[in-house]
Enzyme design. Structure first.
Site, PDB file in Angstrom:
ATOM      1  N   TYR A   1       3.124   1.154  13.323  1.00 39.21           N
ATOM      2  CA  TYR A   1       4.219   0.813  12.137  1.00 39.21           C
ATOM      3  C   TYR A   1       3.904   2.222  11.308  1.00 39.21           C
ATOM      4  O   TYR A   1       2.740   2.381  10.654  1.00 39.21           O
ATOM      5  CB  TYR A   1       3.944  -0.325  11.349  1.00 39.21           C
TER       6      TYR A   1
ATOM      7  N   ASP B   1      -0.990   9.207  10.596  1.00 40.67           N
ATOM      8  CA  ASP B   1      -0.501   8.280   9.541  1.00 40.67           C
ATOM      9  C   ASP B   1      -1.457   7.725   8.909  1.00 40.67           C
ATOM     10  O   ASP B   1      -2.056   6.549   9.376  1.00 40.67           O
ATOM     11  CB  ASP B   1       0.636   7.191  10.102  1.00 40.67           C
TER      12      ASP B   1
ATOM     13  N   LYS C   1      -0.139   3.811  -0.267  1.00 46.74           N
ATOM     14  CA  LYS C   1      -1.023   2.543  -0.594  1.00 46.74           C
ATOM     15  C   LYS C   1      -2.054   2.968  -1.947  1.00 46.74           C
ATOM     16  O   LYS C   1      -1.832   3.309  -2.967  1.00 46.74           O
ATOM     17  CB  LYS C   1      -1.672   2.045   0.503  1.00 46.74           C
TER      18      LYS C   1
HETATM   19  P1  KE4 Z   1       5.623   1.520   2.726  1.00 49.47           P
HETATM   20  O1  KE4 Z   1       6.792   2.099   2.981  1.00 49.47           O
HETATM   21  O2  KE4 Z   1       5.530   0.115   2.847  1.00 49.47           O
HETATM   22  O3  KE4 Z   1       4.831   2.065   1.504  1.00 49.47           O
HETATM   23  O4  KE4 Z   1       4.505   2.189   3.920  1.00 49.47           O
HETATM   24  C1  KE4 Z   1       4.950   2.091   5.202  1.00 49.47           C
HETATM   25  C2  KE4 Z   1       3.748   2.180   6.224  1.00 49.47           C
HETATM   26  C3  KE4 Z   1       3.521   3.535   6.897  1.00 49.47           C
HETATM   27  N1  KE4 Z   1       2.448   3.609   7.720  1.00 49.47           N
HETATM   28  C4  KE4 Z   1       1.477   2.519   7.642  1.00 49.47           C
HETATM   29  C5  KE4 Z   1       0.164   2.842   8.639  1.00 49.47           C
HETATM   30  C6  KE4 Z   1       1.658   1.302   6.837  1.00 49.47           C
HETATM   31  O5  KE4 Z   1       0.649   0.397   7.139  1.00 49.47           O
HETATM   32  C7  KE4 Z   1       2.795   1.138   6.031  1.00 49.47           C
HETATM   33  C8  KE4 Z   1       3.003  -0.182   5.482  1.00 49.47           C
HETATM   34  N2  KE4 Z   1       2.246  -1.072   5.754  1.00 49.47           N
HETATM   35  C9  KE4 Z   1       2.833  -2.684   5.573  1.00 49.47           C
HETATM   36  C10 KE4 Z   1       1.445  -3.407   5.920  1.00 49.47           C
HETATM   37  N3  KE4 Z   1       1.140  -3.153   7.191  1.00 49.47           N
HETATM   38  C11 KE4 Z   1       3.326  -2.645   4.362  1.00 49.47           C
HETATM   39  C12 KE4 Z   1       3.573  -4.311   3.880  1.00 49.47           C
HETATM   40  C13 KE4 Z   1       5.034  -4.789   3.950  1.00 49.47           C
HETATM   41  O6  KE4 Z   1       5.799  -3.934   4.775  1.00 49.47           O
HETATM   42  O7  KE4 Z   1       5.195  -5.363   2.820  1.00 49.47           O
END
Ligand code: KE4
Length: 430
Positions: free
Chosen positions: A144, A239, A267
């Site tokens: 993801y 990533d 994060k």
């Molecule tokens: P954000 O756009 O949510 O800040 O980041 C996206 C993203 C990109 N790359 C990786 C490896 C990530 O884990 C994420 C976001 N992680 C999820 C939890 N696995 C965010 C939680 C959510 O979607 O509310």
């Protein structure tokens, strides 16, 4: 005045917010029941609107590595706030933050701040396409990278949880430029590169996957990807939104000794405020506007408040290497303990762990990729989740997430988690 309970708040929320939440995975759809609305948090603990207290194993999906409301971050934010949270003009803090990231992350020679992990990955592939003049990208099934169109193909995290790894609304044109291969399979990558020779701009992956649940790169896998990307002129993007500053100060690339061409961050880099970042070789980053022609912009990118929070947290981690020893030990103790409890209760389970990232899968299959992760019993996971919640342990509400450990998990908290888990497994086996 009596405050509305989580139940009342959720009913109100569903009237004015899609699904009642601002990010799908929070809705507890995968585990049943209604989501809890949190009023505040401190250290290792969350407090919901009904006065219940929970040991937090999500920590805002990673950022709160020092626990909630850490004084170092709080002080820095208060100081920045006094000078106004944002000007939309260059500031000293942005220079210091960029210098710090370049010093800490091996592959980053230049970096651009953005406001989320999604913005970081979205920008990174655009830059890779601009730099190479090629259109296609390769991503791994189950990884993801946020919710940009190009990534909602065989996506992990919430998309996998809700069974929409290929989201409606993503056009065929966009989908055609995203090629997917299984994680941990170098042959599939080599074949895809051969079949699309000269057309692939970038290969992007989570070097240690968190979004299928935790999945570990096989011996030599990351090194193999590095070799193939160099051979085919493809930009290798790690990533590290989740692994960055979590698995080591220099992230997974420091831990595994593999240097990507670009890295995306989020994060932890924001200390709990909305921050993302993308960076890499100067030769590639010099394509980014206004230095080069690839456009990317953001009103609040690098704002003083977010930079203050991120700088305070990263500086603390740099000056206190013992944090990694603590959270890695907690990760090992929990991963081993939970697995032993599952086996003792006759519950089919397997565990993957790298430092403070781990996932207990409700399958006895060793999970190495998307297909094996999908073998997990998500109904059983839901029951386990609810039993843990009843005992005051707040896990990620999805089988396809990693645990996010904070440095505030002491002996008391670890004992409590293990005790609650043992009871939960016993209930599952009755
Ligand atoms: P954000 O756009 O949510 O800040 O980041 C996206 C993203 C990109 N790359 C990786 C490896 C990530 O884990 C994420 C976001 N992680 C999820 C939890 N696995 C965010 C939680 C959510 O979607 O509310």
């Amino acid at each position: 005045m009596k405050r509305d309970s989580s139940k009342v708040l959720f009913d109100r929320a569903k009237q004015v917010i899609p699904g009642g939440v601002n990010s799908p995975v929070r809705a507890f759809r995968a585990v049943g029941g209604n989501p809890l609305f949190m009023s505040h948090a401190r250290g290792a603990y969350l407090f919901d609107e009904d006065g219940n207290q929970f040991i937090d194993m999500i920590n805002s999906w990673g950022p709160m590595i020092l626990g909630h409301a850490h004084p170092v971050v709080e002080e820095a934010v208060k100081k920045a706030l006094a000078g106004s949270p944002s000007f939309g003009a260059p500031t000293r803090r942005e220079v210091e933050m960029a210098e710090l990231i370049c010093a800490l992350v091996p592959s980053i020679e230049q970096v651009r701040m953005v406001n989320s992990g999604t913005e970081a990955t979205m920008a990174a592939i655009r830059v890779a396409r601009g730099y190479t003049g090629r259109d296609k990208i390769i991503k791994m099934e189950g990884c993801y990278h946020g919710h940009a169109d190009s990534f909602l193909i065989a996506a992990g995290s919430g998309a996998m949880t809700f069974g929409v790894p290929d989201s409606p609304g993503v056009t065929k044109g966009v989908a055609n430029d995203t090629l997917t291969v299984p994680f941990n399979n170098l042959t599939a990558v080599e074949n895809t590169l051969k079949e699309n020779e000269g057309q692939v701009a970038a290969l992007i992956l989570e070097p240690v996957v968190g979004n299928m649940g935790c999945v570990v790169p096989a011996e030599g896998y990351l090194q193999g990807l590095r070799k193939l990307c160099t051979q085919y002129g493809v930009v290798l993007i790690f990533d590290e939104v989740m692994t960055g500053f979590r698995l080591a100060l220099g992230g997974a690339q420091e831990l595994y000794g593999v240097k990507p061409d670009m890295t995306t961050l989020g994060k932890i880099v924001g200390g709990g405020l909305p921050v993302g970042a993308y960076g890499g070789k100067k030769e590639i980053m010099s394509c980014v506007s206004p230095a080069g022609p690839v456009y990317q912009a953001g009103t609040l990118s690098g704002n003083p408040l977010a930079m203050a929070a991120g700088m305070a947290l990263l500086t603390y981690l740099k000056d206190h290497p013992e944090v990694y020893k603590n959270i890695n030990n907690a990760g090992s103790r929990l991963a081993t303990g939970l697995l032993a409890q599952a086996k003792a209760a006759g519950v089919k389970a397997s565990v993957n762990q790298v430092g403070s990232m781990f996932t207990l899968f409700f399958t006895d299959v060793v999970v190495t990729d998307y297909d094996s992760a999908k073998k997990s019993d998500t109904v059983l996971f839901g029951k386990y989740f609810q039993r843990m919640l009843e005992q005051g342990i707040y896990l990620a509400p999805s089988q396809f997430e990693a645990m996010f450990i904070s440095n505030t998990l002491g002996e008391k908290e670890l004992d409590k988690i293990l005790e609650a888990s043992e009871l939960s497994f016993k209930d599952l086996s009755n």
